[in-house]
Design a protein around this motif. Structure first.
Motif, PDB file in Angstrom:
ATOM      1  N   MET A 118       4.909   7.933   9.563  1.00 55.22           N
ATOM      2  CA  MET A 118       3.464   7.915   9.703  1.00 55.22           C
ATOM      3  C   MET A 118       2.840   8.257   8.351  1.00 55.22           C
ATOM      4  O   MET A 118       3.260   9.193   7.696  1.00 55.22           O
ATOM      5  CB  MET A 118       3.043   8.923  10.763  1.00 55.22           C
ATOM      6  N   PRO A 119       1.825   7.489   7.916  1.00 56.43           N
ATOM      7  CA  PRO A 119       1.177   7.757   6.639  1.00 56.43           C
ATOM      8  C   PRO A 119       0.474   9.100   6.653  1.00 56.43           C
ATOM      9  O   PRO A 119      -0.038   9.540   7.678  1.00 56.43           O
ATOM     10  CB  PRO A 119       0.161   6.636   6.482  1.00 56.43           C
ATOM     11  N   ARG A 120       0.469   9.734   5.509  1.00 55.30           N
ATOM     12  CA  ARG A 120      -0.229  11.001   5.360  1.00 55.30           C
ATOM     13  C   ARG A 120      -1.730  10.723   5.315  1.00 55.30           C
ATOM     14  O   ARG A 120      -2.185   9.843   4.603  1.00 55.30           O
ATOM     15  CB  ARG A 120       0.214  11.670   4.058  1.00 55.30           C
ATOM     16  N   ARG A 121      -2.517  11.446   6.086  1.00 57.65           N
ATOM     17  CA  ARG A 121      -3.971  11.266   6.127  1.00 57.65           C
ATOM     18  C   ARG A 121      -4.636  12.411   5.364  1.00 57.65           C
ATOM     19  O   ARG A 121      -4.141  13.518   5.346  1.00 57.65           O
ATOM     20  CB  ARG A 121      -4.495  11.289   7.558  1.00 57.65           C
ATOM     21  N   CYS A 122      -5.761  12.119   4.759  1.00 58.47           N
ATOM     22  CA  CYS A 122      -6.508  13.165   4.082  1.00 58.47           C
ATOM     23  C   CYS A 122      -7.986  12.859   4.135  1.00 58.47           C
ATOM     24  O   CYS A 122      -8.384  11.719   4.333  1.00 58.47           O
ATOM     25  CB  CYS A 122      -6.040  13.334   2.640  1.00 58.47           C
TER      26      CYS A 122
ATOM     27  N   VAL B 251      -6.712   0.761  -1.950  1.00 60.55           N
ATOM     28  CA  VAL B 251      -6.284   2.026  -1.371  1.00 60.55           C
ATOM     29  C   VAL B 251      -4.816   2.208  -1.732  1.00 60.55           C
ATOM     30  O   VAL B 251      -4.018   1.277  -1.572  1.00 60.55           O
ATOM     31  CB  VAL B 251      -6.463   2.041   0.164  1.00 60.55           C
ATOM     32  N   VAL B 252      -4.457   3.398  -2.227  1.00 58.68           N
ATOM     33  CA  VAL B 252      -3.064   3.636  -2.599  1.00 58.68           C
ATOM     34  C   VAL B 252      -2.180   3.411  -1.372  1.00 58.68           C
ATOM     35  O   VAL B 252      -2.584   3.695  -0.239  1.00 58.68           O
ATOM     36  CB  VAL B 252      -2.849   5.042  -3.200  1.00 58.68           C
ATOM     37  N   PRO B 253      -0.992   2.867  -1.572  1.00 57.15           N
ATOM     38  CA  PRO B 253      -0.131   2.513  -0.434  1.00 57.15           C
ATOM     39  C   PRO B 253       0.107   3.661   0.545  1.00 57.15           C
ATOM     40  O   PRO B 253       0.161   3.430   1.756  1.00 57.15           O
ATOM     41  CB  PRO B 253       1.171   2.078  -1.099  1.00 57.15           C
ATOM     42  N   GLU B 254       0.212   4.884   0.062  1.00 62.46           N
ATOM     43  CA  GLU B 254       0.493   6.024   0.948  1.00 62.46           C
ATOM     44  C   GLU B 254      -0.640   6.294   1.940  1.00 62.46           C
ATOM     45  O   GLU B 254      -0.432   6.959   2.948  1.00 62.46           O
ATOM     46  CB  GLU B 254       0.745   7.293   0.126  1.00 62.46           C
ATOM     47  N   GLN B 255      -1.844   5.800   1.657  1.00 62.52           N
ATOM     48  CA  GLN B 255      -2.996   6.058   2.516  1.00 62.52           C
ATOM     49  C   GLN B 255      -3.357   4.872   3.407  1.00 62.52           C
ATOM     50  O   GLN B 255      -4.306   4.931   4.165  1.00 62.52           O
ATOM     51  CB  GLN B 255      -4.209   6.438   1.666  1.00 62.52           C
ATOM     52  N   ARG B 256      -2.607   3.787   3.309  1.00 58.50           N
ATOM     53  CA  ARG B 256      -2.898   2.598   4.119  1.00 58.50           C
ATOM     54  C   ARG B 256      -2.335   2.755   5.519  1.00 58.50           C
ATOM     55  O   ARG B 256      -1.298   3.374   5.713  1.00 58.50           O
ATOM     56  CB  ARG B 256      -2.293   1.353   3.470  1.00 58.50           C
ATOM     57  N   ARG B 257      -2.996   2.130   6.482  1.00 55.43           N
ATOM     58  CA  ARG B 257      -2.489   2.140   7.861  1.00 55.43           C
ATOM     59  C   ARG B 257      -1.379   1.120   7.992  1.00 55.43           C
ATOM     60  O   ARG B 257      -1.329   0.141   7.266  1.00 55.43           O
ATOM     61  CB  ARG B 257      -3.604   1.818   8.832  1.00 55.43           C
ATOM     62  N   GLU B 258      -0.558   1.298   8.980  1.00 58.00           N
ATOM     63  CA  GLU B 258       0.573   0.410   9.231  1.00 58.00           C
ATOM     64  C   GLU B 258       0.214  -0.613  10.304  1.00 58.00           C
ATOM     65  O   GLU B 258       0.892  -0.737  11.303  1.00 58.00           O
ATOM     66  CB  GLU B 258       1.785   1.240   9.678  1.00 58.00           C
TER      67      GLU B 258
END
Length: 102
Positions: free
Chosen positions: A1-5, A71-78
């Motif tokens: 799951m991507p990290r959300r901030c 959007v940086v890849p780590e913050q994108r939804r799957e």
């Protein structure tokens, strides 16, 4: 799951230039300098620094026109691309919009 901030937006300035050069590789630094100077980048800042940007220009010199969202890849939804493009669109319209027939 991507990290959300949590993020907030701010106009880019010279402190963001190195990050923009790295993350907006489709343009050269002359254009990046120009967009920074004219305040045409909005940086999405998270707890650890930039997580994305919106780059825009002016259509006819008076209408804001969005050129790019990143959007940086780590913050994108799957999510699948088709899900995002066709959500809420009747099936026949969605099917015709991605059809290769002319």
């Amino acid at each position: 799951m991507p990290r959300r901030c949590r993020v907030y937006g701010t106009t880019a300035d010279g402190t963001h230039k190195a990050w923009l050069v790295e993350n907006d590789p489709h343009v050269n630094t002359t254009w990046i300098d120009r967009w920074i100077f004219h305040s045409e980048y909005i940086i999405a800042l998270g707890a650890d620094g930039p997580v994305g940007f919106l780059r825009y220009s002016w259509f006819w010199g008076k209408i804001p026109y969005m050129d790019m969202i990143y959007v940086v890849p780590e913050q994108r939804r799957e999510a699948g691309a088709a899900d995002g493009l066709t959500a809420g669109v009747p099936t026949t319209i969605a099917a015709n919009s991605v059809s290769s027939s002319g």
